[in-house]
Motif scaffolding. Structure first.
Motif, mmCIF file in Angstrom:
data_model
loop_
_atom_site.group_PDB
_atom_site.id
_atom_site.type_symbol
_atom_site.label_atom_id
_atom_site.label_comp_id
_atom_site.label_asym_id
_atom_site.label_seq_id
_atom_site.Cartn_x
_atom_site.Cartn_y
_atom_site.Cartn_z
ATOM 1 N N ALA A 167 0.838 -1.188 0.000
ATOM 2 C CA ALA A 167 0.000 0.000 0.000
ATOM 3 C C ALA A 167 0.877 1.243 0.000
ATOM 4 O O ALA A 167 1.912 1.282 0.648
ATOM 5 C CB ALA A 167 -0.904 0.008 1.222
ATOM 6 N N TRP A 168 0.445 2.241 -0.707
ATOM 7 C CA TRP A 168 1.160 3.501 -0.756
ATOM 8 C C TRP A 168 1.032 4.223 0.574
ATOM 9 O O TRP A 168 -0.038 4.218 1.188
ATOM 10 C CB TRP A 168 0.580 4.392 -1.855
ATOM 11 N N THR A 169 2.094 4.868 1.015
ATOM 12 C CA THR A 169 2.041 5.630 2.261
ATOM 13 C C THR A 169 2.356 7.100 2.057
ATOM 14 O O THR A 169 2.213 7.892 2.976
ATOM 15 C CB THR A 169 3.025 5.052 3.304
ATOM 16 N N GLY A 170 2.793 7.477 0.871
ATOM 17 C CA GLY A 170 3.125 8.865 0.596
ATOM 18 C C GLY A 170 3.868 8.979 -0.716
ATOM 19 O O GLY A 170 4.104 7.985 -1.408
ATOM 20 N N ALA A 171 4.226 10.211 -1.055
ATOM 21 C CA ALA A 171 4.944 10.485 -2.292
ATOM 22 C C ALA A 171 5.906 11.645 -2.047
ATOM 23 O O ALA A 171 5.855 12.298 -1.002
ATOM 24 C CB ALA A 171 3.954 10.843 -3.404
ATOM 25 N N ILE A 205 8.004 18.390 4.969
ATOM 26 C CA ILE A 205 9.134 19.201 4.503
ATOM 27 C C ILE A 205 10.404 18.413 4.773
ATOM 28 O O ILE A 205 10.633 17.947 5.893
ATOM 29 C CB ILE A 205 9.175 20.565 5.223
ATOM 30 N N GLU A 206 11.218 18.258 3.730
ATOM 31 C CA GLU A 206 12.486 17.537 3.855
ATOM 32 C C GLU A 206 13.640 18.502 3.660
ATOM 33 O O GLU A 206 13.643 19.278 2.715
ATOM 34 C CB GLU A 206 12.593 16.427 2.808
ATOM 35 N N ALA A 227 -5.816 11.494 -1.301
ATOM 36 C CA ALA A 227 -4.650 12.233 -0.807
ATOM 37 C C ALA A 227 -3.776 11.376 0.093
ATOM 38 O O ALA A 227 -4.264 10.641 0.945
ATOM 39 C CB ALA A 227 -5.104 13.477 -0.050
ATOM 40 N N LEU A 228 -2.486 11.455 -0.147
ATOM 41 C CA LEU A 228 -1.458 10.840 0.690
ATOM 42 C C LEU A 228 -0.466 11.934 1.059
ATOM 43 O O LEU A 228 -0.346 12.937 0.343
ATOM 44 C CB LEU A 228 -0.708 9.745 -0.087
ATOM 45 N N PRO A 229 0.279 11.766 2.144
ATOM 46 C CA PRO A 229 1.292 12.769 2.481
ATOM 47 C C PRO A 229 2.279 12.960 1.332
ATOM 48 O O PRO A 229 2.658 12.007 0.655
ATOM 49 C CB PRO A 229 1.988 12.168 3.703
ATOM 50 N N LEU A 230 2.684 14.207 1.129
ATOM 51 C CA LEU A 230 3.604 14.551 0.056
ATOM 52 C C LEU A 230 4.824 15.243 0.655
ATOM 53 O O LEU A 230 4.694 16.214 1.403
ATOM 54 C CB LEU A 230 2.927 15.483 -0.950
ATOM 55 N N SER A 231 6.014 14.731 0.319
ATOM 56 C CA SER A 231 7.275 15.317 0.781
ATOM 57 C C SER A 231 7.767 16.337 -0.228
ATOM 58 O O SER A 231 7.720 16.103 -1.434
ATOM 59 C CB SER A 231 8.337 14.229 0.952
ATOM 60 N N VAL A 232 8.257 17.459 0.293
ATOM 61 C CA VAL A 232 8.797 18.529 -0.528
ATOM 62 C C VAL A 232 10.173 18.893 0.020
ATOM 63 O O VAL A 232 10.299 19.206 1.207
ATOM 64 C CB VAL A 232 7.878 19.772 -0.528
ATOM 65 N N ASN A 233 11.195 18.844 -0.824
ATOM 66 C CA ASN A 233 12.555 19.194 -0.411
ATOM 67 C C ASN A 233 12.727 20.703 -0.391
ATOM 68 O O ASN A 233 12.210 21.406 -1.262
ATOM 69 C CB ASN A 233 13.569 18.584 -1.388
ATOM 70 N N VAL A 234 13.477 21.165 0.605
ATOM 71 C CA VAL A 234 13.726 22.590 0.762
ATOM 72 C C VAL A 234 15.226 22.807 0.928
ATOM 73 O O VAL A 234 15.875 22.094 1.691
ATOM 74 C CB VAL A 234 12.959 23.145 1.990
ATOM 75 N N ALA A 235 15.756 23.810 0.235
ATOM 76 C CA ALA A 235 17.185 24.119 0.272
ATOM 77 C C ALA A 235 17.545 24.996 1.477
ATOM 78 O O ALA A 235 16.687 25.695 2.029
ATOM 79 C CB ALA A 235 17.590 24.833 -1.021
ATOM 80 N N LEU A 294 6.595 24.382 -3.599
ATOM 81 C CA LEU A 294 5.670 24.270 -2.470
ATOM 82 C C LEU A 294 4.242 24.591 -2.898
ATOM 83 O O LEU A 294 3.308 23.847 -2.575
ATOM 84 C CB LEU A 294 6.111 25.193 -1.337
ATOM 85 N N ASP A 295 4.064 25.668 -3.654
ATOM 86 C CA ASP A 295 2.721 26.029 -4.102
ATOM 87 C C ASP A 295 2.158 24.978 -5.054
ATOM 88 O O ASP A 295 0.995 24.577 -4.924
ATOM 89 C CB ASP A 295 2.731 27.405 -4.772
ATOM 90 N N ALA A 296 2.985 24.500 -5.989
ATOM 91 C CA ALA A 296 2.527 23.461 -6.926
ATOM 92 C C ALA A 296 2.181 22.180 -6.176
ATOM 93 O O ALA A 296 1.204 21.499 -6.514
ATOM 94 C CB ALA A 296 3.602 23.191 -7.980
ATOM 95 N N SER A 297 2.932 21.866 -5.149
ATOM 96 C CA SER A 297 2.668 20.661 -4.359
ATOM 97 C C SER A 297 1.366 20.778 -3.584
ATOM 98 O O SER A 297 0.584 19.821 -3.526
ATOM 99 C CB SER A 297 3.836 20.391 -3.406
ATOM 100 N N CYS A 298 1.114 21.943 -3.004
ATOM 101 C CA CYS A 298 -0.146 22.142 -2.280
ATOM 102 C C CYS A 298 -1.336 22.132 -3.243
ATOM 103 O O CYS A 298 -2.397 21.590 -2.910
ATOM 104 C CB CYS A 298 -0.092 23.442 -1.473
ATOM 105 N N ARG A 299 -1.147 22.698 -4.435
ATOM 106 C CA ARG A 299 -2.205 22.657 -5.452
ATOM 107 C C ARG A 299 -2.492 21.207 -5.848
ATOM 108 O O ARG A 299 -3.642 20.787 -5.981
ATOM 109 C CB ARG A 299 -1.795 23.501 -6.665
ATOM 110 N N PHE A 300 -1.431 20.413 -6.026
ATOM 111 C CA PHE A 300 -1.586 18.996 -6.340
ATOM 112 C C PHE A 300 -2.327 18.270 -5.212
ATOM 113 O O PHE A 300 -3.256 17.494 -5.470
ATOM 114 C CB PHE A 300 -0.209 18.359 -6.567
ATOM 115 N N LEU A 301 -1.921 18.532 -3.977
ATOM 116 C CA LEU A 301 -2.589 17.882 -2.839
ATOM 117 C C LEU A 301 -4.070 18.258 -2.772
ATOM 118 O O LEU A 301 -4.906 17.412 -2.448
ATOM 119 C CB LEU A 301 -1.889 18.250 -1.526
#
Length: 168
Positions: free
Chosen positions: A1-5, A95-96, A58-66, A42-49
């Motif tokens: 089962a998927w747990t996130g992306a 947030i990763e 919806a599953l949790p989505l990780s977004v990398n931050v510099a 971040l905005d594109a990811s929230c729009r996708f969610l």
């Protein structure tokens, strides 16, 4: 089962085709553009969610931050605004930050990550084990999750020391 992306950034260049992050993000970093790139992702990811929530999948989505993004004063506010703008519950966003990025700006990173956790956003420390963090710094970074660097996980079947580190 998927747990996130995880949100993975690619650039469809008009002449060079699809470019991997390693081909363009170093240039964006040198040009000081990472806060803008991260804000866009971040905005594109929230729009996708938001679309995934509407479709009841919806599953949790990780977004990398510099690191430079973590150093921006309004980073946590921008995350909160993006979540609100798209109607996304904070628990769906992860947030990763890499260990190196967090250590490059320990104090601003610690403040931003603590604020994100207070909002309900999950914080992951990525590529852990290749930097020089201490347990004290680790405590102060407010991470919910440590993602051990692949240098350890790739060799754990052959090296019991790597397996012990990953298990710990």
């Amino acid at each position: 089962a998927w747990t996130g992306a995880e949100a993975l950034l690619r650039w469809r260049h008009p002449r060079r085709g699809l470019l991997a992050p390693g081909e363009f993000l170093p240039l964006a970093e040198r040009a000081g553009l990472m806060p803008d790139v991260d804000a866009w992702v971040l905005d594109a990811s929230c729009r996708f969610l938001a679309g995934e929530i509407a479709a009841a999948r919806a599953l949790p989505l990780s977004v990398n931050v510099a690191a430079p993004t973590l150093e921006c004063d309004g980073f946590a506010d921008a995350v909160e605004a993006a979540l609100a703008r798209h109607g996304v519950p904070p628990g769906l966003l992860r947030i990763e930050v890499t260990e190196a990025a967090a250590l490059a700006a320990v104090q601003p990173a610690a403040s931003a990550l603590a604020r994100l956790r207070a909002l309900g956003v999950t914080v992951s420390l990525d590529d852990f084990g290749i930097g020089h963090s201490t347990l004290l710094q680790l405590r102060d970074l407010h991470a919910d999750c440590l993602k051990v660097d692949r240098a350890f996980s790739a060799g754990m079947a052959q090296d019991g020391r790597d397996a012990a580190i990953v298990a710990a």
